[in-house]
Scaffold this motif. Structure first.
Motif, short mmCIF file in Angstrom:
data_model
loop_
_atom_site.label_atom_id
_atom_site.label_comp_id
_atom_site.label_asym_id
_atom_site.label_seq_id
_atom_site.Cartn_x
_atom_site.Cartn_y
_atom_site.Cartn_z
N LEU A 106 1.15 -1.08 0.22
CA LEU A 106 0.09 0.13 -0.13
C LEU A 106 1.37 1.24 0.00
N VAL A 107 0.54 2.68 -1.09
CA VAL A 107 1.85 3.61 -1.34
C VAL A 107 -0.35 4.64 -0.34
N TYR A 108 0.09 5.04 0.78
CA TYR A 108 -0.56 6.03 0.88
C TYR A 108 -0.53 7.97 -0.43
N VAL A 109 -1.40 8.01 -0.99
CA VAL A 109 -1.15 9.29 -2.01
C VAL A 109 -1.67 10.74 -1.13
N ASP A 110 -0.12 11.30 -1.42
CA ASP A 110 -0.15 12.62 -0.63
C ASP A 110 -0.38 13.03 -2.14
N HIS A 111 -1.52 14.19 -2.12
CA HIS A 111 -2.46 15.15 -3.25
C HIS A 111 -3.04 15.96 -3.12
N ALA A 165 -2.23 1.78 -4.22
CA ALA A 165 -2.51 3.90 -4.07
C ALA A 165 -3.37 3.04 -3.28
N VAL A 166 -3.51 4.67 -2.52
CA VAL A 166 -4.64 5.14 -1.25
C VAL A 166 -4.99 5.91 -1.40
N ALA A 167 -6.00 6.46 -2.41
CA ALA A 167 -5.85 8.43 -2.58
C ALA A 167 -7.13 9.00 -2.27
N LEU A 192 -6.22 3.04 -5.21
CA LEU A 192 -8.18 2.77 -3.50
C LEU A 192 -8.50 4.04 -3.72
N THR A 193 -9.44 4.33 -3.61
CA THR A 193 -9.71 5.34 -3.80
C THR A 193 -10.80 6.29 -2.42
N HIS A 194 -11.31 6.68 -1.43
CA HIS A 194 -12.56 7.39 -1.14
C HIS A 194 -12.43 8.86 -0.78
N ASP A 195 -13.50 9.74 -1.28
CA ASP A 195 -14.17 10.96 -0.83
C ASP A 195 -14.94 11.42 0.35
N ALA A 196 -14.23 12.23 0.53
CA ALA A 196 -15.02 12.77 1.41
C ALA A 196 -15.30 14.19 2.36
N SER A 197 -16.29 14.72 2.84
CA SER A 197 -15.72 15.68 3.01
C SER A 197 -15.17 15.91 4.68
N GLU A 198 -14.85 14.80 5.25
CA GLU A 198 -14.10 14.58 6.55
C GLU A 198 -13.27 14.65 6.33
N TYR A 199 -11.85 14.18 5.10
CA TYR A 199 -11.74 14.35 4.98
C TYR A 199 -10.51 15.90 5.05
N VAL A 220 -9.27 1.56 -10.86
CA VAL A 220 -9.85 2.42 -9.56
C VAL A 220 -10.76 1.40 -8.98
N GLU A 221 -10.49 1.76 -7.68
CA GLU A 221 -11.50 1.30 -7.17
C GLU A 221 -12.27 1.75 -5.91
N ALA A 222 -13.35 1.64 -5.45
CA ALA A 222 -14.22 2.38 -4.27
C ALA A 222 -13.62 1.76 -3.26
N LEU A 223 -13.14 2.17 -1.98
CA LEU A 223 -12.51 1.78 -0.86
C LEU A 223 -13.92 2.46 -0.05
N ALA A 224 -14.16 0.88 0.68
CA ALA A 224 -15.54 1.70 1.91
C ALA A 224 -14.68 2.31 2.55
N VAL A 225 -15.25 2.46 3.41
CA VAL A 225 -14.75 3.29 4.32
C VAL A 225 -16.02 3.74 6.30
N SER A 226 -15.50 3.24 6.78
CA SER A 226 -17.07 4.35 7.92
C SER A 226 -15.90 4.42 8.75
#
Ligand code: FAD
Length: 318
Positions: free
Chosen positions: A5-10, A34-36, A57-64, A167-173
């Motif tokens: 896993l590589v954490y993506v700084d963007h 990669a995890v973006a 693996l991507t996930h977008d949410a306002s929390e970030y 590209v795959e959506a990551l499930a995050v709770s």
């Protein structure tokens, strides 16, 4: 091949260079995944694929954006649980190190911070670190859990290695702590147009020898002729000549550029701690006995007020 896993700084989908360097290292020990996270996460896939990521693996949410690092730790933990990687690599920024430390604690793993190299080993990835103010180079590996390793910028070359990044959506709770600390405002730093100090390929630094805030203009001129970042010793920062955000050393930033030019800096151990892993070191100092000359690749004994402007002029003609 094991996944890494590589954490993506963007920033809004623009991937920062240290992440591309991580992909180079990740490919030595497995297949980079990669995890973006956050706004623009999906836009990172093309460049990540060009540099060897087999999956993003991507996930977008306002929390970030709205909270400090915990939502990102939640997401990275979800990625670890879904992928069971051989290692997790994170850029060694202040935020990256906090994310990595919290993640390692969550998943019960050992952590290595500020690695300057990673290679494959029989019992897991082996990380190289430069320790005790760069007096020693150590090699170590994590003996418990999935290794979490943070890597200093400029530790590896960015290499093209085209792969079809799925590209795959990551499930995050999000955890209960995710929204514990809200960001109430952001003040962007005034841009100097120069590269970020810790990521720059070339750093030109000034010390007490620069002898005044106004004289830093000659350091900046040399930096600009080379497309470099500007650094400063603590003596220069404490004197109020340059901002603390530019301080290099034990209580400042740690840099590892291809070229580090120290002007009017004596080479105290606390300064060395932040720059000794630079690939090529040049010093300009009027004292031939200055300790900085013990570690340089090239030294110029001379007055920086003569040498630095001449160097700038010469570089401009090339
Ligand atoms: P000096 O040591 O005074 O050296 C100035 C040099 O400039 C001299 O070698 C002199 O010959 C040369 N010079 C003068 N005039 C000219 C000229 N006209 N042309 C060419 N050369 C000239 N320091 C850091 O830098 N970063 C840190 O993060 C840091 N953290 C510290 C943490 C702790 C806990 C402590 C105790 C100290 C720390 N220091 C740090 C301070 C460190 O010990 C030194 O005091 C500091 O690095 C000295 O800065 P300098 O080399 O610019 O100044």
């Amino acid at each position: 091949m094991a996944e890494v896993l590589v954490y993506v700084d963007h920033v809004d989908g623009a991937v920062r260079k240290p992440t591309l360097e991580l992909l180079t290292l990740a490919r030595r020990i497995g297949s980079p995944v990669a995890v973006a996270l956050g706004a623009g996460a999906a836009d990172t896939a093309a460049v990540l694929g060009e540099h060897g990521a087999v999956k993003v693996l991507t996930h977008d949410a306002s929390e970030y954006a709205d909270y400090l690092v915990v939502p990102k730790v939640d997401a990275l933990q979800a990625a670890v649980e879904s992928v069971s990687p051989a290692a997790v690599l994170v850029p060694s920024s202040a935020e990256g190190k906090e994310i990595a430390a919290r993640l390692a604690l969550r998943i019960g793993s050992g952590i290595i911070t500020d690695a300057i190299d990673i290679e494959a080993g029989d019992e897991g990835p082996v990380a190289t670190q430069s320790v005790f103010a760069a007096s020693f180079t150590t090699k170590s590996r994590v003996s418990k859990g999935i290794p979490v390793i943070t890597v200093k910028p400029n530790s590896a070359a960015v290499e093209a290695a085209p792969a079809d990044a799925a590209v795959e959506a990551l499930a995050v709770s999000f955890s209960a702590q995710a929204t514990g600390t809200k960001v109430t405002g952001r003040t962007p730093r005034e841009s100097t147009g120069r590269p970020e100090l810790t990521e720059a390929a070339i750093v030109v630094s000034g010390g007490r020898g620069v002898n005044g805030a106004e004289n830093f203009a000659i350091i900046e001129a040399l930096a600009d002729s080379l497309g470099a970042a500007v650094g400063a010793s603590r003596a220069a920062v404490d004197a109020g000549w340059y901002p603390h955000t530019n301080q290099v050393g034990q209580t400042g930033k740690s840099v590892s550029p291809q070229l580090y030019i120290a002007s009017g800096i004596s080479g105290a151990i606390q300064h060395r701690a932040g720059m000794q892993t630079s690939k090529t070191i040049v010093a300009i100092n009027k004292d031939a006995e200055a300790p900085i000359f013990d570690l340089v690749d090239y030294g110029v004994v001379g007055d920086l007020f003569d040498v630095v402007p001449s160097l700038t002029e010469e570089i401009k003609t090339r």
